[in-house]
Scaffold this motif. Structure first.
Motif, mmCIF file in Angstrom:
data_model
loop_
_atom_site.group_PDB
_atom_site.id
_atom_site.type_symbol
_atom_site.label_atom_id
_atom_site.label_comp_id
_atom_site.label_asym_id
_atom_site.label_seq_id
_atom_site.Cartn_x
_atom_site.Cartn_y
_atom_site.Cartn_z
ATOM 1 N N GLY A 73 49.171 38.676 44.127
ATOM 2 C CA GLY A 73 50.280 37.884 43.630
ATOM 3 C C GLY A 73 49.829 36.804 42.663
ATOM 4 O O GLY A 73 50.578 35.891 42.331
ATOM 5 N N TRP A 74 48.604 36.933 42.188
ATOM 6 C CA TRP A 74 48.015 35.945 41.272
ATOM 7 C C TRP A 74 48.515 36.209 39.857
ATOM 8 O O TRP A 74 48.386 37.321 39.336
ATOM 9 N N THR A 75 49.081 35.180 39.239
ATOM 10 C CA THR A 75 49.620 35.318 37.887
ATOM 11 C C THR A 75 48.732 34.695 36.831
ATOM 12 O O THR A 75 49.099 34.642 35.658
ATOM 13 N N GLY A 76 47.561 34.205 37.239
ATOM 14 C CA GLY A 76 46.610 33.681 36.268
ATOM 15 C C GLY A 76 45.695 34.779 35.754
ATOM 16 O O GLY A 76 45.949 35.976 35.920
ATOM 17 N N ARG A 77 44.602 34.366 35.121
ATOM 18 C CA ARG A 77 43.633 35.317 34.592
ATOM 19 C C ARG A 77 42.890 35.974 35.752
ATOM 20 O O ARG A 77 42.329 35.269 36.611
ATOM 21 N N PRO A 78 42.835 37.309 35.811
ATOM 22 C CA PRO A 78 42.101 37.954 36.907
ATOM 23 C C PRO A 78 40.621 37.570 36.891
ATOM 24 O O PRO A 78 40.049 37.268 35.845
ATOM 25 N N GLY A 79 40.016 37.617 38.075
ATOM 26 C CA GLY A 79 38.589 37.346 38.149
ATOM 27 C C GLY A 79 37.754 38.450 37.537
ATOM 28 O O GLY A 79 36.636 38.211 37.082
ATOM 29 N N MET A 80 38.285 39.663 37.537
ATOM 30 C CA MET A 80 37.619 40.768 36.850
ATOM 31 C C MET A 80 38.691 41.680 36.280
ATOM 32 O O MET A 80 39.843 41.683 36.733
ATOM 33 N N GLN A 81 38.312 42.437 35.271
ATOM 34 C CA GLN A 81 39.222 43.439 34.730
ATOM 35 C C GLN A 81 38.432 44.706 34.457
ATOM 36 O O GLN A 81 37.389 44.675 33.796
ATOM 37 N N LEU A 82 38.940 45.829 35.002
ATOM 38 C CA LEU A 82 38.249 47.105 34.942
ATOM 39 C C LEU A 82 39.167 48.143 34.313
ATOM 40 O O LEU A 82 40.394 48.047 34.384
ATOM 41 N N ARG A 83 38.542 49.161 33.719
ATOM 42 C CA ARG A 83 39.303 50.254 33.118
ATOM 43 C C ARG A 83 38.627 51.576 33.508
ATOM 44 O O ARG A 83 37.414 51.707 33.417
ATOM 45 N N ALA A 146 33.479 57.346 34.850
ATOM 46 C CA ALA A 146 32.864 56.075 34.476
ATOM 47 C C ALA A 146 33.904 54.964 34.567
ATOM 48 O O ALA A 146 35.114 55.206 34.481
ATOM 49 N N VAL A 147 33.417 53.737 34.747
ATOM 50 C CA VAL A 147 34.295 52.570 34.830
ATOM 51 C C VAL A 147 33.834 51.551 33.793
ATOM 52 O O VAL A 147 32.660 51.159 33.781
ATOM 53 N N GLU A 148 34.755 51.144 32.925
ATOM 54 C CA GLU A 148 34.444 50.106 31.944
ATOM 55 C C GLU A 148 34.697 48.734 32.560
ATOM 56 O O GLU A 148 35.749 48.492 33.157
ATOM 57 N N VAL A 149 33.730 47.855 32.413
ATOM 58 C CA VAL A 149 33.884 46.471 32.858
ATOM 59 C C VAL A 149 34.342 45.655 31.651
ATOM 60 O O VAL A 149 33.585 45.476 30.688
ATOM 61 N N GLU A 150 35.563 45.178 31.699
ATOM 62 C CA GLU A 150 36.053 44.322 30.613
ATOM 63 C C GLU A 150 35.592 42.890 30.813
ATOM 64 O O GLU A 150 35.266 42.199 29.855
ATOM 65 N N TRP A 151 35.604 42.433 32.054
ATOM 66 C CA TRP A 151 34.955 41.166 32.382
ATOM 67 C C TRP A 151 34.772 41.053 33.884
ATOM 68 O O TRP A 151 35.450 41.706 34.673
ATOM 69 N N LEU A 152 33.805 40.239 34.258
ATOM 70 C CA LEU A 152 33.541 39.896 35.653
ATOM 71 C C LEU A 152 33.158 38.421 35.654
ATOM 72 O O LEU A 152 32.058 38.060 35.244
ATOM 73 N N GLU A 153 34.089 37.577 36.066
ATOM 74 C CA GLU A 153 33.911 36.129 35.958
ATOM 75 C C GLU A 153 33.830 35.492 37.341
ATOM 76 O O GLU A 153 34.494 35.929 38.283
#
Length: 714
Positions: A73-83, A146-153
């Motif tokens: 339910g988090w509406t901010g920037r995700p801690g990670m984004q994957l594709r 395969a999984v693309e890592v867009e970010w991991l913060e």
């Protein structure tokens, strides 16, 4: 059922983690040490900060997991984004293991749909710095997507009482300009896209209760230990906790995990202080000084030849300059740009790390031997990550350039920057070439110190048909570390057209940073002050430049330039062979003063006593036991009042008496109508309580003047 809670405590900092039955753990508290809490206390704390009593229907996020996601339910920037398969992937993490010991919490979780394993470690380390490490591993079998890592913060929560955000901006020769704003609503991110931090690098995100102050107030900060592109973020979402964080900025398609691959995100340092910015920097300084790799030897007084001779290399004159430097007490002599094949200006020859025999017919060995014979260290300038098109290297290996080769081959030339290009060090051949050339010179000449420069941004960098910034940065770290491994005792300075690469990532390997290409002491007062928020003075190169600054045209007194140089790892960027006898005597006197004071300056707590008038800059260096302190007092403009204010000497022990001396080895600070008795006499003895609470009347100084105070307990 009572959920297990984890409490971490060390160095005055506390973290409380809730590990629920489903999903990732959540941080309930990061800040002050709460003292030892029993299991019952921790469970009660969980109830005390919970969001809703069953059967309430608040479904939105409140306390966020270690990697906040939309599924919470988090509406901010995700801690990670994957594709995955070109589509945004929403992981469902199930904890497989966790444990806590020695003020550290380690989590392992798995997402069955993608076969990804997430590992997160949170640890309170020396000084109270909270370090977070995060990694993703693809545990799928052969043929798994395969999984693309867009970010991991990395993220941690901060209280909603924080009302201001401080970060940094700047430009060449004016790095580390602080910018404080009211806490922005929603999700805010600042990103660097230069392939290095850049002169406008955010350096930190600092959330504070009220505008940040040096000596008091609660602040929470984050710094990413990474030297390339990054994202700093803060999320003030109205229906959830405020989240502070940072991570590597990855280009689309840059990092794709195949089965068996792993991505370790850059480490993030989270720092809390109840004692304002001085407390925040003190924690980071203590952490740095506790490292095994922190420099333990006295920081040599250095002379670098760049502003002395630029590209005009004449062996006999440079040997004479080295001899003069040694006679004045200088301990390290660094030959800057211009020594290698064909390098007469900044348009050619980068990548050809071969001594130019047309300029140095006998090579550099005679200079290096003379420098060593005089008892000094010998340093040499390199720019290993760069290449000129007009170079033997580029002509032989155009495929080693880090750019979009398809566009270049189609007639669209890659963008040059300062007439130079980037060498793809992630290419094994390019890496081996640079390592081999530098390694041979270090061995041949007995090089003690490398000034490692990096003078351009990276633009449209492509390695093996993918964005190449991540691979390039890892290759640079590896190259630096390998050279130091092959040559124990070799030191490296991180210079990037000044302070464009100042971070704890590169400082895990390097021994100091060049804070700015500006040696204008007025600019340096603030550049060094704010660089010092992250790095202690022994890691920050601070040199005395010529009377007229090359970067500003400003003319300043020698005493002012020397006082400013004392704020860091001191040295000279100046042709001192042109100095008169009086100037040489002052240089020699300054060398003695620096050597006397550096054990204190380079181990001290750094403090910034309160001064109302913005014309003044005061930086104090206080021994851990408060037995001694040095205060560098400077003006950067005309002061406001005819009767200038008093200086209260922060950090001293109220129960001790101190002898406070004006150290006049660097010359006199010039002023006008107010010259207090104590200042004319050159010293005064008072209790620490009086010095800290009443203070000393400051003299009225002209703009761009400075003096040094030395307090010792008696």
């Amino acid at each position: 059922m009572t959920r297990p809670f984890v409490q971490l405590r060390a160095h005055g900092v506390g973290i409380v983690i809730d590990t629920p039955d489903g999903g990732l753990p959540r941080v309930l508290h990061w800040g002050e040490d709460l003292g030892a809490l029993s299991d019952a206390d921790l469970e009660a704390l969980g109830r005390g900060v919970s969001r809703q009593t069953a059967p309430g229907t608040l479904d939105a996020a409140w306390h966020l997991s270690l990697s906040p996601q939309e599924s919470e339910g988090w509406t901010g920037r995700p801690g990670m984004q994957l594709r995955r398969d070109g589509v945004l992937h929403h992981p469902r993490w199930v904890e497989s293991a966790s444990h806590a010991e020695n003020a550290a919490f380690v989590l392992t979780a798995r997402d069955e749909a993608s076969a990804l394993v997430l590992e997160i470690r949170i640890a309170i380390e020396a000084g109270g710095v909270v370090w977070t490490d995060a990694a993703l591993r693809h545990d799928g079998g052969p043929g798994a997507p395969a999984v693309e890592v867009e970010w991991l913060e990395s993220t941690l929560p901060v209280p909603s009482t924080t009302s201001n955000l401080t970060t940094f901006d700047g430009r060449w020769s004016r790095e580390k300009r602080p910018v404080t704003i009211g806490m922005p609503p929603g999700s805010t991110a600042r990103q660097t896209r230069r392939g290095r931090g850049g002169h406008d690098h955010p350096m930190m995100f600092i959330a504070s209760e009220g505008e940040p102050r040096w000596g008091d107030g609660r602040v929470w900060g984050v710094h990413l230990a990474w030297s390339s592109d990054s994202t700093y973020r803060i999320d003030r979402v109205s229906d959830a906790v405020t989240v502070l964080g940072a991570g590597e900025l990855l280009r689309p398609g840059e990092l794709v995990l195949e089965p068996g691959d792993e991505y370790a995100a850059p480490r993030a340092a989270f720092v809390f202080s109840e004692e304002g910015l001085d407390g925040l920097s003190g924690r980071v300084h203590r952490w740095l000084r506790a490292r095994d790799v922190h420099p333990r030897t006295a920081r040599p007084l250095t002379l670098n030849t760049w502003e002395a001779v630029y590209f005009d290399h004449r062996p006999a004159e440079l040997i004479a300059l080295a001899e003069l430097a040694a006679s004045a007490g200088i301990e390290r002599f660094v030959l800057d740009d211009g020594w290698f094949l064909g390098r007469r200006d900044d348009t050619t020859s980068l990548g050809d790390w071969v001594i130019d025999r047309s300029v140095w017919p006998d090579g550099l060995a005679p200079l290096a031997e003379r420098v060593h014979g005089l008892g000094m260290e010998f340093g040499l300038w390199f720019e290993p990550e760069m290449v000129s098109l007009d170079s033997d290297l580029a002509r032989a290996h155009p495929e080693w350039l880090l750019h979009n080769r398809a566009h270049v081959e189609a007639g669209d030339p890659a963008l040059s920057w300062r007439s130079q290009y980037v060498l793809d060090l992630a290419d094994a051949g390019a890496y081996a070439h640079v390592l081999g050339q530098i390694d041979a010179l270090v061995a041949e000449l007995g090089i003690d110190f490398i000034k490692w420069d990096h003078n351009r941004d990276l633009v449209e960098s492509v390695h093996d048909r993918r964005p190449g910034l991540h691979a390039q940065m890892l290759a640079v770290y590896t190259l630096m570390a390998e050279l130091k491994s092959r040559h124990p005792g070799l030191e490296i300075e991180s210079c990037s057209s000044g302070g464009a690469r100042t971070d704890l990532g590169v400082m895990a390997i390097c021994d100091r940073v060049w804070a700015s290409d500006s040696n204008d002491p007025v600019e340096r007062q603030d550049i060094q002050r704010w660089t010092g928020l992250l790095l202690p003075p022994e890691l920050v190169g601070a040199h005395v430049g010529p009377t007229e600054s090359h970067s500003s045209g400003r003319t300043t007194d020698l005493s002012y330039r020397m006082a400013t140089s004392l704020m860091g790892s001191a040295g000279f960027e100046w042709d001192i062979s042109g100095c008169d006898d009086a100037e040489l005597a002052t240089i020699t006197s300054f060398a003695g003063l620096y050597k006397e004071l550096r054990p204190l300056l380079h181990s001290a707590r750094v403090v910034h006593p309160d001064i109302r008038d913005a014309a003044w800059r005061v930086t104090g260096y206080v021994a851990d036991d408060s037995a001694a302190a040095v205060y560098i007092v400077a003006t950067v403009a005309a002061h406001e009042d005819a009767r200038v204010e008093r200086l209260r000497l922060g950090g001293l022990d109220a129960e001790r008496r101190y002898r406070v001396r004006v150290r006049r080895e660097i010359g006199e600070a010039r002023g006008s109508w107010i010259v207090p008795e104590w200042f004319s006499a050159g010293e005064i003895t008072l209790p620490g309580s009086a010095l800290a609470r009443v203070g000393l009347q400051l003299p009225a100084l002209w703009p761009m003047q400075a003096f040094v105070l030395h307090a010792t307990a008696v």
